[in-house]
Write a protein that holds these residues in place. Structure first.
Motif, mmCIF file in Angstrom:
data_model
loop_
_atom_site.group_PDB
_atom_site.id
_atom_site.type_symbol
_atom_site.label_atom_id
_atom_site.label_comp_id
_atom_site.label_asym_id
_atom_site.label_seq_id
_atom_site.Cartn_x
_atom_site.Cartn_y
_atom_site.Cartn_z
ATOM 1 N N ALA A 183 0.844 -1.195 0.000
ATOM 2 C CA ALA A 183 0.000 0.000 0.000
ATOM 3 C C ALA A 183 0.879 1.244 0.000
ATOM 4 O O ALA A 183 1.864 1.313 0.747
ATOM 5 C CB ALA A 183 -0.906 -0.013 1.223
ATOM 6 N N VAL A 184 0.556 2.209 -0.836
ATOM 7 C CA VAL A 184 1.370 3.421 -0.941
ATOM 8 C C VAL A 184 0.569 4.689 -0.669
ATOM 9 O O VAL A 184 1.157 5.751 -0.440
ATOM 10 C CB VAL A 184 2.020 3.518 -2.340
ATOM 11 N N GLN A 185 -0.771 4.613 -0.692
ATOM 12 C CA GLN A 185 -1.559 5.833 -0.520
ATOM 13 C C GLN A 185 -2.967 5.479 -0.049
ATOM 14 O O GLN A 185 -3.537 4.458 -0.451
ATOM 15 C CB GLN A 185 -1.640 6.611 -1.845
ATOM 16 N N PHE A 186 -3.523 6.326 0.817
ATOM 17 C CA PHE A 186 -4.913 6.205 1.250
ATOM 18 C C PHE A 186 -5.742 7.234 0.488
ATOM 19 O O PHE A 186 -5.414 8.432 0.472
ATOM 20 C CB PHE A 186 -5.045 6.460 2.757
ATOM 21 N N VAL A 187 -6.816 6.777 -0.134
ATOM 22 C CA VAL A 187 -7.699 7.665 -0.903
ATOM 23 C C VAL A 187 -9.095 7.570 -0.287
ATOM 24 O O VAL A 187 -9.813 6.579 -0.506
ATOM 25 C CB VAL A 187 -7.743 7.277 -2.391
ATOM 26 N N MET A 194 -10.016 11.906 6.388
ATOM 27 C CA MET A 194 -8.831 11.068 6.299
ATOM 28 C C MET A 194 -8.560 10.346 7.613
ATOM 29 O O MET A 194 -8.158 9.180 7.623
ATOM 30 C CB MET A 194 -7.626 11.913 5.890
ATOM 31 N N LEU A 213 1.789 1.655 6.633
ATOM 32 C CA LEU A 213 1.470 2.948 6.021
ATOM 33 C C LEU A 213 0.609 3.795 6.949
ATOM 34 O O LEU A 213 0.810 5.011 7.066
ATOM 35 C CB LEU A 213 0.766 2.727 4.680
ATOM 36 N N HIS A 220 1.352 7.537 8.847
ATOM 37 C CA HIS A 220 0.446 8.682 8.778
ATOM 38 C C HIS A 220 -0.114 9.042 10.155
ATOM 39 O O HIS A 220 -1.053 9.832 10.245
ATOM 40 C CB HIS A 220 -0.707 8.385 7.814
#
Length: 276
Positions: free
Chosen positions: A207-211, A218, A243, A247
């Motif tokens: 996983a590289v990004q939360f959308v 968020m 990840l 964050h």
């Protein structure tokens, strides 16, 4: 199949034996799954980073020796003995592959043959003319010595120089060449195209990004992702947890009995937590 189980070395397995493989264990030998389903990492064999599901029944029952079970417990029937598995045949194929001469070696070989023939022609002609004109007497020992001294053997020293030059050029680009032909070809490359992502990556999807979805904060997404993936033992689930931690996702404390864990299984192909 319903009798007692015992640990045995993979060397003693025979065709028709039934073997139980649990999560984290490697497949000992080629076989077919007769019971259960599992998520299997076949990247070592196929180069594909995505794990595949193998289950009894249907057309996805075959498993390869050397692959690893990520999740699920299966029972498999051995279909190959040691030395005849897919991995053993692949190793024999690679070992039996003859080394092909490189283009530079072929060109240099032709050059050496041409120089040798030309030199032999000159020496024979010189001997014949010397004997015919009686200007000088040339013995057999002198002819042999002349031929040996003039042979283009020093040209063979160009091959190591060519190889060293090519290796230095590819080494500067962090490329490992497995053959002389590849070394020579890599010296003229401008673009390298790879057909397997696992060749240049670590082999696991991460996983590289939360959308977040529309109108979803968020912070709420991070909390939900962290809670749902905290019990997921797959590489994807662990990457979501890492990840979310990077964050600074808020940690939600759940009371015992207020939730039900849904671990990842090959049949369900998802994991999560059900809140009561």
């Amino acid at each position: 199949p319903d009798g007692p189980t015992r640990w045995v070395a993979c060397d003693v397995l025979r065709v028709g034996d039934t073997v139980e493989v649990q999560p984290g264990e490697p497949i000992p030998i080629d076989g077919d799954i007769v019971s259960g389903a599992a998520l299997i990492d076949e990247s070592m064999m196929t180069g594909e980073s995505e794990a595949v599901v193998r289950e009894s029944g249907g057309d996805k029952t075959s498993v390869l020796g050397g692959t690893r079970v990520l999740q699920g417990t299966v029972r498999m029937r051995v279909t190959a003995v040691r030395g005849e598995s897919f991995l053993d045949r692949l190793i024999r194929l690679v070992e039996g592959q003859g080394r092909e001469p490189t283009p530079n070696e072929l060109a240099l070989g032709v050059l050496l043959y041409a120089f040798t023939i030309a030199l032999f022609t000159v020496v024979v002609t010189f001997t014949y003319l010397a004997d015919f004109t009686h200007i000088v007497f040339v013995s057999v020992a002198t002819i042999v010595a002349l031929f040996v001294c003039l042979m283009p053997t020093t040209i063979g020293a160009l091959l190591p120089a060519i190889g060293i030059s090519g290796i230095n050029r590819v080494a500067r680009a962090n490329v490992i060449a497995k053959s002389g032909k590849a070394v020579e070809a890599a010296g003229d490359l401008d673009v390298l195209i790879l057909d397997k992502t696992g060749t240049i990556t670590i082999g696991n999807r991460l996983a590289v990004q939360f959308v977040p979805a529309p109108d979803v904060p968020m912070a709420e997404l991070l909390e939900a992702a962290l809670v749902c993936s905290s019990v997921d033992e797959t590489p994807e689930g662990k990457s979501i947890v890492r990840l979310a931690a990077r964050h600074n996702a808020p940690v939600r404390r759940l009371e015992l009995g207020s939730y039900k864990v849904m671990p990842f299984t090959a049949e369900r192909r998802m994991s999560g937590i059900v809140l009561h």
